[in-house]
Design a protein around this motif. Sequence first.
Motif, PDB file in Angstrom:
ATOM      1  N   GLU A  76       0.888  -1.124   0.092  1.00 30.37           N
ATOM      2  CA  GLU A  76       0.037  -0.167  -0.090  1.00 30.37           C
ATOM      3  C   GLU A  76       0.797   1.352   0.119  1.00 30.37           C
ATOM      4  N   ASP A  77       1.915   1.230   0.728  1.00 29.48           N
ATOM      5  CA  ASP A  77       2.694   2.405   0.869  1.00 29.48           C
ATOM      6  C   ASP A  77       3.582   2.738  -0.486  1.00 29.48           C
ATOM      7  N   LYS A  78       3.932   1.362  -1.042  1.00 28.17           N
ATOM      8  CA  LYS A  78       4.640   1.857  -2.541  1.00 28.17           C
ATOM      9  C   LYS A  78       3.577   2.218  -3.408  1.00 28.17           C
ATOM     10  N   LYS A  79       2.310   1.894  -3.344  1.00 30.00           N
ATOM     11  CA  LYS A  79       1.429   2.421  -4.462  1.00 30.00           C
ATOM     12  C   LYS A  79       1.044   3.869  -4.150  1.00 30.00           C
ATOM     13  N   LYS A  80       1.205   4.116  -2.896  1.00 33.55           N
ATOM     14  CA  LYS A  80       0.943   5.859  -2.532  1.00 33.55           C
ATOM     15  C   LYS A  80       2.133   6.405  -2.854  1.00 33.55           C
ATOM     16  N   GLU A  81       3.370   6.008  -3.099  1.00 32.96           N
ATOM     17  CA  GLU A  81       4.521   6.659  -3.475  1.00 32.96           C
ATOM     18  C   GLU A  81       4.767   6.703  -5.048  1.00 32.96           C
ATOM     19  N   ASP A  82       4.212   5.538  -5.628  1.00 32.08           N
ATOM     20  CA  ASP A  82       4.060   5.595  -7.053  1.00 32.08           C
ATOM     21  C   ASP A  82       2.920   4.827  -7.755  1.00 32.08           C
ATOM     22  N   SER A  83       2.082   5.808  -8.204  1.00 34.32           N
ATOM     23  CA  SER A  83       0.737   5.418  -8.418  1.00 34.32           C
ATOM     24  C   SER A  83       0.754   4.264  -9.709  1.00 34.32           C
ATOM     25  N   THR A  84       2.046   4.330 -10.538  1.00 36.21           N
ATOM     26  CA  THR A  84       2.142   3.221 -11.541  1.00 36.21           C
ATOM     27  C   THR A  84       2.403   1.908 -10.858  1.00 36.21           C
ATOM     28  N   TYR A  85       2.877   1.675  -9.751  1.00 37.99           N
ATOM     29  CA  TYR A  85       3.336   0.602  -9.275  1.00 37.99           C
ATOM     30  C   TYR A  85       2.200  -0.476  -9.137  1.00 37.99           C
ATOM     31  N   GLU A  86       2.369  -1.695  -9.719  1.00 34.43           N
ATOM     32  CA  GLU A  86       1.412  -2.651  -9.461  1.00 34.43           C
ATOM     33  C   GLU A  86       1.648  -3.574  -8.356  1.00 34.43           C
ATOM     34  N   LYS A  87       0.595  -3.495  -7.473  1.00 33.01           N
ATOM     35  CA  LYS A  87       0.685  -4.279  -6.096  1.00 33.01           C
ATOM     36  C   LYS A  87       0.633  -5.569  -6.394  1.00 33.01           C
ATOM     37  N   LYS A  88       1.429  -6.575  -5.556  1.00 36.26           N
ATOM     38  CA  LYS A  88       1.574  -7.875  -5.573  1.00 36.26           C
ATOM     39  C   LYS A  88       0.172  -8.360  -4.949  1.00 36.26           C
ATOM     40  N   SER A  89      -0.317  -9.627  -5.473  1.00 35.69           N
ATOM     41  CA  SER A  89      -1.514 -10.339  -5.158  1.00 35.69           C
ATOM     42  C   SER A  89      -1.294 -10.689  -3.708  1.00 35.69           C
ATOM     43  N   PHE A  90      -2.412 -10.955  -2.990  1.00 33.82           N
ATOM     44  CA  PHE A  90      -2.717 -11.612  -1.550  1.00 33.82           C
ATOM     45  C   PHE A  90      -1.948 -13.050  -1.593  1.00 33.82           C
ATOM     46  N   LYS A  91      -2.177 -13.690  -2.850  1.00 35.07           N
ATOM     47  CA  LYS A  91      -1.845 -14.886  -3.110  1.00 35.07           C
ATOM     48  C   LYS A  91       0.003 -15.137  -2.889  1.00 35.07           C
ATOM     49  N   VAL A  92       0.307 -14.056  -3.864  1.00 34.74           N
ATOM     50  CA  VAL A  92       1.880 -13.863  -3.974  1.00 34.74           C
ATOM     51  C   VAL A  92       2.692 -13.517  -2.642  1.00 34.74           C
ATOM     52  N   LEU A  93       1.942 -12.738  -1.928  1.00 31.29           N
ATOM     53  CA  LEU A  93       2.490 -12.314  -0.612  1.00 31.29           C
ATOM     54  C   LEU A  93       2.134 -13.407   0.536  1.00 31.29           C
ATOM     55  N   GLU A  94       1.243 -14.063   0.467  1.00 31.28           N
ATOM     56  CA  GLU A  94       0.950 -15.321   1.228  1.00 31.28           C
ATOM     57  C   GLU A  94       2.295 -15.955   1.156  1.00 31.28           C
ATOM     58  N   LYS A  95       2.720 -16.432   0.070  1.00 27.57           N
ATOM     59  CA  LYS A  95       3.771 -17.456  -0.274  1.00 27.57           C
ATOM     60  C   LYS A  95       5.070 -16.879   0.061  1.00 27.57           C
TER      61      LYS A  95
END
Length: 704
Positions: free
Chosen positions: A178-197
Amino acid sequence: MIRKFKFVLPILFVLGLITSFHSVAHTETDPKDKVLLTILKYVLTQGHYQPKEIDDAFSEKVYTKFIESIDPSKRYFLQSDIDEFSIYKDLIDDQINNEDLTFFFFVYERLKLRTEESKAYYKEILAHKFDFDLNDTLNVDYENTAYAKNKNELLKTWNKQLKFNTLSRLYDKLNDEEDKKKEDSTYEKKSFKVLEKESREATLTSMNDLYERIDELTYSDWFSTFINCISEEFDPHTTYFDPSVKKRFDISMAGKLEGIGARLQKKNDYTKVVELISGGPAWKAGELEVGDLILKVAQGDEEPLDIVGMRLDDAIEYIKGKKGTEVKLTIKKVDGTIKVISIIRDVVELEETFVKSSVVKKDGKTFGVINLPKFYIDFDEKNYRNSTTDMALEIERLKKENVEGLVIDLRDNGGGSLQTAIEISGLFINKGPIVQVKYRDSEPSIKKDKDPKIQWDGPLVILVNELSASASEIFAAAMQDYKRAVIIGGKQTYGKGTVQTVYDLNRHHNLNEDIGALKMTIQKFYRINGGSTQLEGVKSDIMLPDRFSYMPIGERDLENPLEFDKVPEATYTLWNNYENFDTVINDSKKRIANNEYFKLIDTNAKWLKESQDDTSIYLNFEAYKKDLESHQKESLKFKSINEYTTNLTFSSPLYEIPLLNEDKDLAEKREAWHKNLKKDIYIEEALNVVSQLKIKPEYHLVKN
């Protein structure tokens, strides 16, 4: 000096055990261990202030303590193991007397088996994704949790603990995205599934690291734990030092260390902050507090390492480091909130534990604040520096600035030299008894100030808290008993009324190996009014609410402390030279009761106690998130406590100004201290009190 602690263990008795000793692999017949057990038992029963009867009751306590020490989270042993161990519950006393280590070896071998088996548990569990939609909880009150009845139940315990470890990482990673997205609107957040792994993989790495450290533990490490379960049954300050620990203890006394400037202690699976070194990096940063639990350690921007369950010595190795390097600590506050803080390591020097003072103007008058972080003395230097001479000098310097009252700050002062506590007390009274010191089976010895000179005869306030201990309590108690000073601060001080000596166990054998030392309680302190400072501490004349008001902190929070008792009162004469002593105390109590900030601090203290008592953790992601964010939101209600500031201005005494101009580092330290004093509501109230105290006119006439 031990004085009354004089006894000789017959060397021939030990020789009979070790004539054929050689350095061999540890087995059940290794004479070295039996020699240590024999010497330990003899020294403890002959030298400890209050020796215990080594009987069935003692046996049961050692049994329970040892099992809890090696498996605090109940994730290794099964109930069937405990059932097998329990046959020794009332036999350990007999085994100690007969130099029989059967119980220790039985439990030790079973622990090795169970830890080896558990390596497969965590790898299997972490190979599959967790379902964070399930409504489940983890109770971390392990003391009142039952052992698993079988391996299926044990796997459930492991699953919950690993799920929680992964969940906390997952929550952090989602926030980072979430912080990375706020800093850079073009950033694509990782999915819950990827982050869980990723979170599971990080937990797996952490567990692999943990088991590497477990594999590095030697037989001696576990045997030392068992020996300490015996020694600490006498009291919590009586501790066995194996040779390697004794060496580290000696190094720690050198007074200079690169790190964060905090003393840490093991609390179940956690590394707990028990003291911040005055002037150190953590103290200056102001975010780490006593009572915080350190969960993870990261070197700068590297991936944080989970230190929950890690041996204290290993955890410290990761936390300390070279001057100028950054360490990021993930800490759990006493209110249950999780926070990541950054500290730049520095050299923590002895200089910062010396007396220092500040001058403050209040209502057109000048007052002095003296900070005494510890009662220090150094017998190794020819012209040794000590807290008595430094305190006397600081008072003289403040007198030249025409201060009308003194506040001595003893908060977080863990004690030190008894001699200097007596001498410093003597700076404020004519002469007379200061403390009573008692060895076992003897009458108390009254320690007196014999110097009629009074260094300061004006208004005096002593500020304490729950971490003011030992020598601090002796000084504060003496000033309270004489009615020489108003004691202001927490509900009571730490409550440590005992003194220890480090006793070299090697004097009792002729082995070719070092078997270590024993830090042992040999004396007890008593006030001149006859009461012990043990457990009770010193109760403040004016109690100020703080975050520890409702928590069992101090000596009474330790296992197996010596009890409070009394001896006859010493003969002494009240100072009795205040005109309005009781009035000032009552006025302060009214001020505190009507102060909105103190009311808020008290409310916060109650909330912290409730939070600490809540031992249930949600394993459902949404419930976990909601609970954590609810805590964080609730904590914001108390944000203004940390934002409090006074209208007081603190400055260095005149003698120090040239030193500050020459020493930039010292100037920065003093600036940080003065900044903290300005925001300190406790200092403010102490100054309110000292500014109102009046000396009787007739005292001035007699004196002059």
